[in-house]
Design a protein around this motif. Structure first.
Motif, mmCIF file in Angstrom:
data_model
loop_
_atom_site.group_PDB
_atom_site.id
_atom_site.type_symbol
_atom_site.label_atom_id
_atom_site.label_comp_id
_atom_site.label_asym_id
_atom_site.label_seq_id
_atom_site.Cartn_x
_atom_site.Cartn_y
_atom_site.Cartn_z
ATOM 1 N N SER A 93 0.863 -1.006 0.133
ATOM 2 C CA SER A 93 0.158 -0.146 0.012
ATOM 3 C C SER A 93 0.802 1.332 0.015
ATOM 4 N N ASN A 94 0.647 2.154 -1.047
ATOM 5 C CA ASN A 94 1.344 3.205 -1.184
ATOM 6 C C ASN A 94 1.129 4.428 0.347
ATOM 7 N N ASN A 95 -0.181 4.005 0.851
ATOM 8 C CA ASN A 95 -0.511 4.828 1.721
ATOM 9 C C ASN A 95 -0.039 4.446 3.243
ATOM 10 N N ALA A 96 0.636 3.389 2.949
ATOM 11 C CA ALA A 96 1.213 2.673 4.477
ATOM 12 C C ALA A 96 2.815 2.183 4.407
ATOM 13 N N GLY A 97 3.504 2.960 3.868
ATOM 14 C CA GLY A 97 4.725 2.931 3.584
ATOM 15 C C GLY A 97 5.106 1.517 3.026
ATOM 16 N N ASN A 98 4.323 1.032 2.225
ATOM 17 C CA ASN A 98 4.435 -0.250 1.361
ATOM 18 C C ASN A 98 4.163 -1.300 2.284
ATOM 19 N N MET A 99 3.414 -1.288 3.344
ATOM 20 C CA MET A 99 2.924 -2.488 4.150
ATOM 21 C C MET A 99 2.056 -3.009 3.245
ATOM 22 N N LEU A 100 1.921 -4.627 3.456
ATOM 23 C CA LEU A 100 1.068 -5.282 2.694
ATOM 24 C C LEU A 100 -0.374 -4.924 3.216
ATOM 25 N N THR A 101 -1.246 -4.879 2.404
ATOM 26 C CA THR A 101 -2.698 -4.643 2.800
ATOM 27 C C THR A 101 -3.406 -5.725 2.212
ATOM 28 N N PHE A 102 -4.230 -6.461 3.028
ATOM 29 C CA PHE A 102 -4.740 -7.715 2.767
ATOM 30 C C PHE A 102 -6.475 -7.636 2.285
ATOM 31 N N GLY A 103 -6.868 -8.329 1.419
ATOM 32 C CA GLY A 103 -8.229 -8.442 1.118
ATOM 33 C C GLY A 103 -9.004 -9.205 2.310
ATOM 34 N N PHE B 90 -1.590 -12.611 15.113
ATOM 35 C CA PHE B 90 -0.543 -13.322 14.208
ATOM 36 C C PHE B 90 0.676 -12.384 14.121
ATOM 37 N N CYS B 91 1.916 -13.013 14.328
ATOM 38 C CA CYS B 91 3.067 -12.139 14.043
ATOM 39 C C CYS B 91 3.691 -12.867 12.634
ATOM 40 N N ALA B 92 4.220 -11.780 12.017
ATOM 41 C CA ALA B 92 5.071 -11.913 10.571
ATOM 42 C C ALA B 92 6.157 -11.365 10.595
ATOM 43 N N SER B 93 7.173 -11.790 9.567
ATOM 44 C CA SER B 93 8.373 -11.121 9.497
ATOM 45 C C SER B 93 8.493 -11.158 7.891
ATOM 46 N N SER B 94 9.492 -10.347 7.463
ATOM 47 C CA SER B 94 9.620 -10.003 5.934
ATOM 48 C C SER B 94 11.209 -9.545 5.830
ATOM 49 N N ARG B 95 11.698 -9.433 4.725
ATOM 50 C CA ARG B 95 13.027 -8.865 4.409
ATOM 51 C C ARG B 95 12.794 -7.357 4.257
ATOM 52 N N ALA B 96 11.517 -6.942 3.544
ATOM 53 C CA ALA B 96 11.228 -5.557 3.181
ATOM 54 C C ALA B 96 9.628 -5.639 3.324
ATOM 55 N N PRO B 97 8.883 -4.379 3.459
ATOM 56 C CA PRO B 97 7.502 -4.441 3.744
ATOM 57 C C PRO B 97 6.600 -4.835 2.673
ATOM 58 N N HIS B 98 7.177 -4.819 1.423
ATOM 59 C CA HIS B 98 6.407 -5.300 0.140
ATOM 60 C C HIS B 98 6.665 -6.670 -0.114
ATOM 61 N N TYR B 99 7.783 -7.188 0.414
ATOM 62 C CA TYR B 99 8.068 -8.906 0.156
ATOM 63 C C TYR B 99 6.944 -9.735 0.853
ATOM 64 N N GLY B 100 7.170 -11.013 0.365
ATOM 65 C CA GLY B 100 6.082 -11.967 1.269
ATOM 66 C C GLY B 100 6.504 -12.110 2.568
ATOM 67 N N TYR B 101 5.638 -12.306 3.376
ATOM 68 C CA TYR B 101 5.524 -12.331 4.708
ATOM 69 C C TYR B 101 5.475 -14.007 5.266
ATOM 70 N N THR B 102 6.341 -14.041 6.106
ATOM 71 C CA THR B 102 6.100 -15.447 6.913
ATOM 72 C C THR B 102 5.345 -15.375 8.160
#
Lengths: 112, 112
Positions: A93-103, B90-102
């Motif tokens: 998400s561009n609005n959230a520092g590239n954090m993933l937004t989930f459906g 849920f806790c998750a981790s990733s190399r970068a905010p837009h990469y796949g999360y574990t």
């Protein structure tokens, strides 16, 4: 806000049937990810699609990223009970520092 | 074992009590995240951390506190638990905010 809407919310099918679930947005995403979550567990990454029009296959699962990078689909061929779970799409998400937004997810049940 | 582990798996606590949920990852991922998952709301980001000693609020941070003194640990504390905080975390981790999360396997918290 970049939202991802998934449809259908629930899907119950018989073993051997084919199905498609959708992930749609009015916003462009640089990439989209698909996760599967089984009961009592955390989501597990299935695939990441990056290029508009891209198609990726994972055994009986086919993922497609829309040409405009606003939508994605997941097609399962000959569904099996082991495919049962919650399917989630996610995008940075561009609005959230590239954090993933989930459906909100599609809950799939495959009956033997 | 490599991966991401959460503890406890299940927790029942009383309203007003402080409770801490633990998260440990062995990937040396820079980013760590805390989500809560509720029916009808999907996965919502509570807090995230880009590195040791760097944390930031997500979508629903109120009532929660995090810390990250070491890269591998990211505990989540509910300072004074309320019934509305009953959820699966849920806790998750990733190399970068837009990469796949574990993701970890989750903690089911019930506040009574």
């Amino acid at each position: 806000t970049q939202l991802l809407e998934q449809s259908p919310q629930f899907l119950s099918i018989q073993e051997g049937e084919n199905l498609t679930v959708y992930c749609n947005s009015s916003s462009v995403f640089s990439s989209l990810q698909w996760y599967r979550q089984e009961p009592g567990e955390g989501p597990v990454l299935l695939v990441t699609v990056v290029t508009g029009g891209e198609v990726k296959k994972l055994k009986r699962l086919t993922f497609q990223f829309g040409d405009a990078r606003k939508d994605s689909s997941l097609h399962i061929t000959a569904a099996q009970p082991g495919d049962t779970g919650l399917y989630l799409c996610a995008g940075p998400s561009n609005n959230a520092g590239n954090m993933l937004t989930f459906g909100g997810g599609t809950r799939l049940m495959v009956k033997p | 074992d490599a991966g991401i582990t959460q503890s406890p798996r299940y927790k029942i606590t009383e309203t007003g009590r402080q409770v801490t949920l633990m998260c440990h990852q062995t990937w040396s991922h820079s980013y760590m995240f805390w989500y809560r998952q509720d029916l009808g709301h999907g996965l919502r980001l509570i807090y995230y951390s880009a590195a040791a000693d760097i944390t930031d609020k997500g979508e629903v941070p109120d009532g929660y506190v995090v810390s990250r003194s070491k890269t591998e640990n990211f505990p989540l504390t509910l300072e004074s638990a309320t019934r509305s905080q009953t959820s699966v975390y849920f806790c998750a981790s990733s190399r970068a905010p837009h990469y796949g999360y574990t993701f970890g396997s989750g903690t089911r918290l019930t506040v009574v």
